[in-house]
Design a protein around this motif. Structure first.
Motif, mmCIF file in Angstrom:
data_model
loop_
_atom_site.group_PDB
_atom_site.id
_atom_site.type_symbol
_atom_site.label_atom_id
_atom_site.label_comp_id
_atom_site.label_asym_id
_atom_site.label_seq_id
_atom_site.Cartn_x
_atom_site.Cartn_y
_atom_site.Cartn_z
ATOM 1 N N VAL A 215 -0.152 -5.851 -6.675
ATOM 2 C CA VAL A 215 -0.777 -4.590 -7.646
ATOM 3 C C VAL A 215 0.243 -4.284 -8.313
ATOM 4 O O VAL A 215 1.035 -3.896 -8.325
ATOM 5 N N GLY B 29 -5.508 -0.875 -11.116
ATOM 6 C CA GLY B 29 -6.499 -1.199 -9.899
ATOM 7 C C GLY B 29 -5.823 -0.465 -8.501
ATOM 8 O O GLY B 29 -4.506 0.165 -7.969
ATOM 9 N N GLU B 30 -6.333 -1.596 -7.404
ATOM 10 C CA GLU B 30 -5.875 -0.932 -6.001
ATOM 11 C C GLU B 30 -5.447 -2.949 -5.326
ATOM 12 O O GLU B 30 -5.747 -3.235 -6.394
ATOM 13 N N PRO B 31 -4.494 -2.449 -4.114
ATOM 14 C CA PRO B 31 -4.014 -3.630 -3.825
ATOM 15 C C PRO B 31 -4.881 -4.297 -3.463
ATOM 16 O O PRO B 31 -5.599 -3.775 -2.906
ATOM 17 N N GLU B 32 -4.308 -5.992 -3.276
ATOM 18 C CA GLU B 32 -5.429 -6.790 -3.212
ATOM 19 C C GLU B 32 -4.778 -7.884 -2.449
ATOM 20 O O GLU B 32 -3.444 -8.138 -2.438
ATOM 21 N N ALA C 143 2.305 2.046 -3.376
ATOM 22 C CA ALA C 143 1.195 2.415 -4.586
ATOM 23 C C ALA C 143 1.089 3.678 -4.105
ATOM 24 O O ALA C 143 0.975 4.224 -5.417
ATOM 25 N N ASP C 144 1.070 4.223 -3.024
ATOM 26 C CA ASP C 144 0.940 5.266 -2.657
ATOM 27 C C ASP C 144 2.151 6.393 -3.217
ATOM 28 O O ASP C 144 1.530 7.373 -3.823
ATOM 29 N N ASP D 221 0.591 -1.267 -0.471
ATOM 30 C CA ASP D 221 -0.070 0.226 0.307
ATOM 31 C C ASP D 221 1.048 1.363 -0.105
ATOM 32 O O ASP D 221 0.653 2.458 -0.839
ATOM 33 N N ARG E 264 2.088 6.234 -6.814
ATOM 34 C CA ARG E 264 0.627 7.012 -7.072
ATOM 35 C C ARG E 264 0.949 8.411 -8.251
ATOM 36 O O ARG E 264 0.740 9.109 -8.963
ATOM 37 N N MET F 133 -1.506 2.694 -12.563
ATOM 38 C CA MET F 133 -1.680 2.140 -10.913
ATOM 39 C C MET F 133 -3.188 0.975 -11.648
ATOM 40 O O MET F 133 -4.339 1.850 -12.147
#
Length: 179
Positions: free
Chosen positions: A140, A124-127, A111-112, A108, A115, A122
């Protein structure tokens, strides 16, 4: 005995990029790799060396950079100029499709950070995978400014697949620090 005699590990992974300077800057400034060296204008003016050794048009030329990312990854980048060169990147579903996965401590947070980087998209969002052989895997995908697919990934040290095989995948220690 099976396999290549003496094979120990992957030495490097290589990708062809549309703009070597842009890709080197991205991998150094955004991803955190270190540039080891560059080779400029690799070509054969008279023969077919490029075809025999690299499987490309004999009139092709390339600039090359070798980078180091973390303790285990050497990354070689090529920028070719060649007659009838295809300039479209394959999708992950295409034959020859690919992605480059980077292990991070916190998907997370990484990813932030991405972005905020110009040209990064990106997907989508991390899962987190909740069941199956890789339950606990958090990931992600994202693309670079030139469209190359990459992934952020974090996995627990103990994975469900380990219950059914002696084979273990590489996993960096959570407390690893370069130094």
């Amino acid at each position: 005995m099976t396999g290549i005699p003496g094979a120990r590990s992957v030495h490097h992974i290589a990708y062809t990029v549309p703009d070597l300077a842009q890709a080197v800057d991205f991998f150094v400034d955004v991803i955190g790799a270190e540039l080891a060296y560059r080779l400029d204008a690799v070509q054969d003016q008279e023969g077919d060396w490029m075809t025999r050794k690299l499987g490309v048009d004999p009139r092709a030329s390339t600039n090359i950079a070798m980078l180091r990312l973390g303790p285990t990854t050497n990354l070689e980048l090529f920028e070719y100029t060649a007659p009838e060169q295809a300039r479209r990147l394959p999708r992950n579903s295409d034959v020859g499709g690919h992605h480059f996965a980077i292990y991070v401590d916190d998907v997370d947070k990484a990813a932030d950070y991405l972005r905020q980087q110009p040209g990064v998209t990106m997907l989508g969002e991390p899962e987190t995978i909740t069941d199956g052989p890789i339950a606990g895997d958090r990931w992600v995908y994202f693309t670079t400014p030139w469209g190359m697919s990459m992934e952020l990934i974090n996995m627990p040290e103990e994975m469900p697949y380990q219950d059914t095989t002696r084979t273990r995948l590489y996993h960096p220690r959570e407390d690893w620090q370069e130094g």
